[in-house]
Design a protein around this motif. Structure first.
Motif, PDB file in Angstrom:
ATOM      1  N   VAL A  82      -2.191  -4.496   3.511  1.00 30.64           N
ATOM      2  CA  VAL A  82      -3.630  -4.597   3.342  1.00 30.64           C
ATOM      3  C   VAL A  82      -4.110  -4.087   2.381  1.00 30.64           C
ATOM      4  CG1 VAL A  82      -5.777  -4.439   4.876  1.00 30.64           C
ATOM      5  CG2 VAL A  82      -3.582  -4.708   5.900  1.00 30.64           C
ATOM      6  N   ILE A  83      -4.823  -4.869   1.521  1.00 31.61           N
ATOM      7  CA  ILE A  83      -5.496  -4.540   0.199  1.00 31.61           C
ATOM      8  C   ILE A  83      -7.054  -4.924   0.150  1.00 31.61           C
ATOM      9  CG2 ILE A  83      -3.334  -4.933  -1.167  1.00 31.61           C
ATOM     10  CD1 ILE A  83      -4.622  -7.669  -2.415  1.00 31.61           C
ATOM     11  N   ASN A  84      -7.841  -4.099  -0.729  1.00 31.55           N
ATOM     12  CA  ASN A  84      -9.052  -4.202  -0.955  1.00 31.55           C
ATOM     13  C   ASN A  84      -9.352  -5.418  -1.664  1.00 31.55           C
ATOM     14  OD1 ASN A  84     -11.773  -4.060  -2.279  1.00 31.55           O
ATOM     15  ND2 ASN A  84     -11.961  -2.036  -1.464  1.00 31.55           N
ATOM     16  N   ALA A  85     -10.168  -6.487  -1.481  1.00 32.47           N
ATOM     17  CA  ALA A  85     -10.341  -7.754  -1.987  1.00 32.47           C
ATOM     18  C   ALA A  85     -10.867  -7.500  -3.556  1.00 32.47           C
ATOM     19  CB  ALA A  85     -10.820  -8.569  -1.237  1.00 32.47           C
ATOM     20  N   GLN A  86     -11.617  -6.419  -3.654  1.00 35.07           N
ATOM     21  CA  GLN A  86     -12.378  -6.178  -4.963  1.00 35.07           C
ATOM     22  C   GLN A  86     -11.501  -5.581  -5.949  1.00 35.07           C
ATOM     23  OE1 GLN A  86     -14.206  -5.936  -1.850  1.00 35.07           O
ATOM     24  NE2 GLN A  86     -15.153  -7.827  -2.294  1.00 35.07           N
ATOM     25  N   THR A  87     -10.771  -4.579  -5.378  1.00 35.92           N
ATOM     26  CA  THR A  87      -9.879  -3.733  -6.206  1.00 35.92           C
ATOM     27  C   THR A  87      -8.334  -3.687  -6.385  1.00 35.92           C
ATOM     28  OG1 THR A  87      -9.747  -1.725  -4.525  1.00 35.92           O
ATOM     29  CG2 THR A  87     -11.687  -1.869  -5.988  1.00 35.92           C
ATOM     30  N   ASP A  88      -7.975  -4.569  -5.207  1.00 33.51           N
ATOM     31  CA  ASP A  88      -6.349  -4.855  -5.180  1.00 33.51           C
ATOM     32  C   ASP A  88      -5.788  -3.449  -4.576  1.00 33.51           C
ATOM     33  OD1 ASP A  88      -6.711  -7.569  -5.663  1.00 33.51           O
ATOM     34  OD2 ASP A  88      -6.259  -7.357  -7.723  1.00 33.51           O
ATOM     35  N   ALA A  89      -6.376  -2.460  -4.560  1.00 36.23           N
ATOM     36  CA  ALA A  89      -5.931  -1.254  -3.920  1.00 36.23           C
ATOM     37  C   ALA A  89      -5.415  -1.223  -2.459  1.00 36.23           C
ATOM     38  CB  ALA A  89      -6.850  -0.098  -4.185  1.00 36.23           C
ATOM     39  N   PRO A  90      -4.306  -0.728  -2.233  1.00 39.33           N
ATOM     40  CA  PRO A  90      -3.878  -0.707  -0.699  1.00 39.33           C
ATOM     41  C   PRO A  90      -4.840   0.145   0.143  1.00 39.33           C
ATOM     42  CG  PRO A  90      -2.598   0.568  -2.123  1.00 39.33           C
ATOM     43  CD  PRO A  90      -3.446  -0.067  -3.020  1.00 39.33           C
ATOM     44  N   MET A  91      -4.981  -0.314   1.440  1.00 44.17           N
ATOM     45  CA  MET A  91      -6.068   0.335   2.251  1.00 44.17           C
ATOM     46  C   MET A  91      -5.182   1.142   3.290  1.00 44.17           C
ATOM     47  SD  MET A  91      -8.871  -2.675   2.482  1.00 44.17           S
ATOM     48  CE  MET A  91      -9.912  -1.698   3.596  1.00 44.17           C
ATOM     49  N   GLU A  92      -5.375   2.388   3.670  1.00 49.15           N
ATOM     50  CA  GLU A  92      -4.743   2.922   4.643  1.00 49.15           C
ATOM     51  C   GLU A  92      -5.761   3.196   5.991  1.00 49.15           C
ATOM     52  OE1 GLU A  92      -3.173   7.747   5.136  1.00 49.15           O
ATOM     53  OE2 GLU A  92      -4.210   7.208   3.362  1.00 49.15           O
ATOM     54  N   SER A  93      -5.010   3.052   6.899  1.00 45.57           N
ATOM     55  CA  SER A  93      -5.885   3.497   8.248  1.00 45.57           C
ATOM     56  C   SER A  93      -6.475   2.296   8.657  1.00 45.57           C
ATOM     57  CB  SER A  93      -6.650   4.586   8.414  1.00 45.57           C
ATOM     58  OG  SER A  93      -5.692   5.727   7.838  1.00 45.57           O
ATOM     59  N   VAL A  94      -6.020   0.870   8.051  1.00 46.97           N
ATOM     60  CA  VAL A  94      -6.670  -0.107   8.809  1.00 46.97           C
ATOM     61  C   VAL A  94      -5.978  -0.470  10.267  1.00 46.97           C
ATOM     62  CG1 VAL A  94      -6.880  -2.818   8.281  1.00 46.97           C
ATOM     63  CG2 VAL A  94      -7.231  -1.171   6.337  1.00 46.97           C
ATOM     64  N   HIS A  95      -6.894  -0.909  11.064  1.00 44.70           N
ATOM     65  CA  HIS A  95      -6.382  -1.210  12.502  1.00 44.70           C
ATOM     66  C   HIS A  95      -6.266  -2.622  12.527  1.00 44.70           C
ATOM     67  CE1 HIS A  95      -7.311   2.650  14.692  1.00 44.70           C
ATOM     68  NE2 HIS A  95      -7.979   2.902  13.727  1.00 44.70           N
ATOM     69  N   ILE A  96      -4.854  -2.858  12.943  1.00 46.04           N
ATOM     70  CA  ILE A  96      -4.479  -4.343  13.399  1.00 46.04           C
ATOM     71  C   ILE A  96      -3.957  -4.428  14.761  1.00 46.04           C
ATOM     72  CG2 ILE A  96      -2.745  -6.067  12.659  1.00 46.04           C
ATOM     73  CD1 ILE A  96      -2.907  -3.063  10.307  1.00 46.04           C
ATOM     74  N   VAL A  97      -4.741  -5.574  15.335  1.00 46.10           N
ATOM     75  CA  VAL A  97      -4.342  -5.761  16.715  1.00 46.10           C
ATOM     76  C   VAL A  97      -3.944  -7.042  16.724  1.00 46.10           C
ATOM     77  CG1 VAL A  97      -5.395  -5.710  18.979  1.00 46.10           C
ATOM     78  CG2 VAL A  97      -6.093  -4.133  17.692  1.00 46.10           C
ATOM     79  N   ASN A  98      -2.780  -7.328  17.358  1.00 44.62           N
ATOM     80  CA  ASN A  98      -2.210  -8.657  17.945  1.00 44.62           C
ATOM     81  C   ASN A  98      -2.784  -8.982  19.234  1.00 44.62           C
ATOM     82  OD1 ASN A  98      -0.704 -10.780  19.000  1.00 44.62           O
ATOM     83  ND2 ASN A  98       1.208 -10.140  18.205  1.00 44.62           N
ATOM     84  N   LEU A  99      -3.812  -9.970  18.954  1.00 45.08           N
ATOM     85  CA  LEU A  99      -4.486 -10.279  20.190  1.00 45.08           C
ATOM     86  C   LEU A  99      -4.087 -11.006  21.293  1.00 45.08           C
ATOM     87  CD1 LEU A  99      -7.769 -11.773  18.210  1.00 45.08           C
ATOM     88  CD2 LEU A  99      -7.601  -9.383  19.235  1.00 45.08           C
TER      89      LEU A  99
END
Length: 261
Positions: A34-51
């Motif tokens: 998962v990356i920041n769309a503006q900076t392309d930097a990786p994003m830590e602690s993003v929550h992902i849920v398989n619905l």
């Protein structure tokens, strides 16, 4: 020559087996970044849920995550200050391990805030007396594991609680009856620590809406009919709302089963 042919056949059979697994929707692990769309930097602690599978995880410091999923499952990505996003799993995401998912920052237009309704003076002793008091009382009923809120403390409030508990016909039969599969998800949601941690930090009901596939108005209707106060409905975090809905649904099932007998 015979050995080379054997190796080629083994390779082809493994590829075919892999494709069959993806096409038959067999669960396996998927990895992505998962990356920041503006900076392309990786994003830590993003929550992902398989619905679909009701399982959750978070990204590491490199923005990476691994989660059990199947083709056509939907992943829900959530991070404070970023627009939540849903991604449907495809075969390509299993084949290529460097899949990148971009999240976009939310742009907030901050308006002028004037704090005047309670005429705060800065003196704690005076300001405490001027603030509104939450008069929502909670009542416990023997035999039930949860309490019920019923507004002001008066005899009619207690009657209102008992009426809802003792009369299954009035206890959200339509709402619960229309969403049986979604309501069955409640227990699975409560058992996943990552999802619980996510809900404990949120107040917007968005994740609950996606998980349960119900409208925000339905959530409010459920809690209203279960005699939770307006102050609880508007101020509780999503985990508290989940526990309230779950407790109400479990009581409903018990009462509904008793009526059928």
């Amino acid at each position: 020559m015979g050995k080379k042919l054997l190796v080629i056949l083994c390779f082809i059979s493994s590829v075919v087996f892999s494709q069959e697994n993806s096409e038959t929707n067999e669960e396996t692990e998927i990895s992505a970044i998962v990356i920041n769309a503006q900076t392309d930097a990786p994003m830590e602690s993003v929550h992902i849920v398989n619905l679909n599978q009701v399982k959750g995880t978070i990204t590491n410091e490199k923005g990476e995550f691994t989660l059990t999923a199947a083709v056509n499952d939907t992943l829900y990505f959530s991070f404070l200050g970023f627009k939540s996003q849903k991604i449907r799993i495809t075969n390509d995401m299993f084949k290529f391990k460097d899949t990148k998912i971009s999240l976009t920052e939310l742009a907030y237009a901050l308006e002028e805030v004037i704090v005047r309704p309670y005429q705060l003076t800065g003196y704690l002793e005076i300001d405490v007396k001027n603030l509104p008091i939450n008069n929502a009382y909670q009542y416990s009923i023997s035999g039930l594991s949860v309490g019920y809120e019923a507004g002001n403390k008066n005899p009619s409030a207690v009657t209102k609680v008992l009426g809802a508990i003792l009369n299954p016909a009035d206890l959200l039969r339509n709402l619960f009856g229309k969403k049986p599969n979604q309501m069955r998800k409640l227990r699975k949601i409560k058992e996943d620590d990552q999802i619980r941690n996510l809900l404990a930090s949120k107040f917007d009901r968005e994740t609950l809406i996606e998980l349960l596939q119900i409208e925000k108005m339905d959530i409010e209707d459920i809690l209203n009919n279960c005699n939770y106060s307006k102050s609880f409905i508007t101020t509780a975090n999503d985990l508290q709302i989940l526990d309230a809905i779950s407790g109400c649904y479990e009581d409903f099932k018990v009462l509904n089963r008793g009526k059928k007998r």
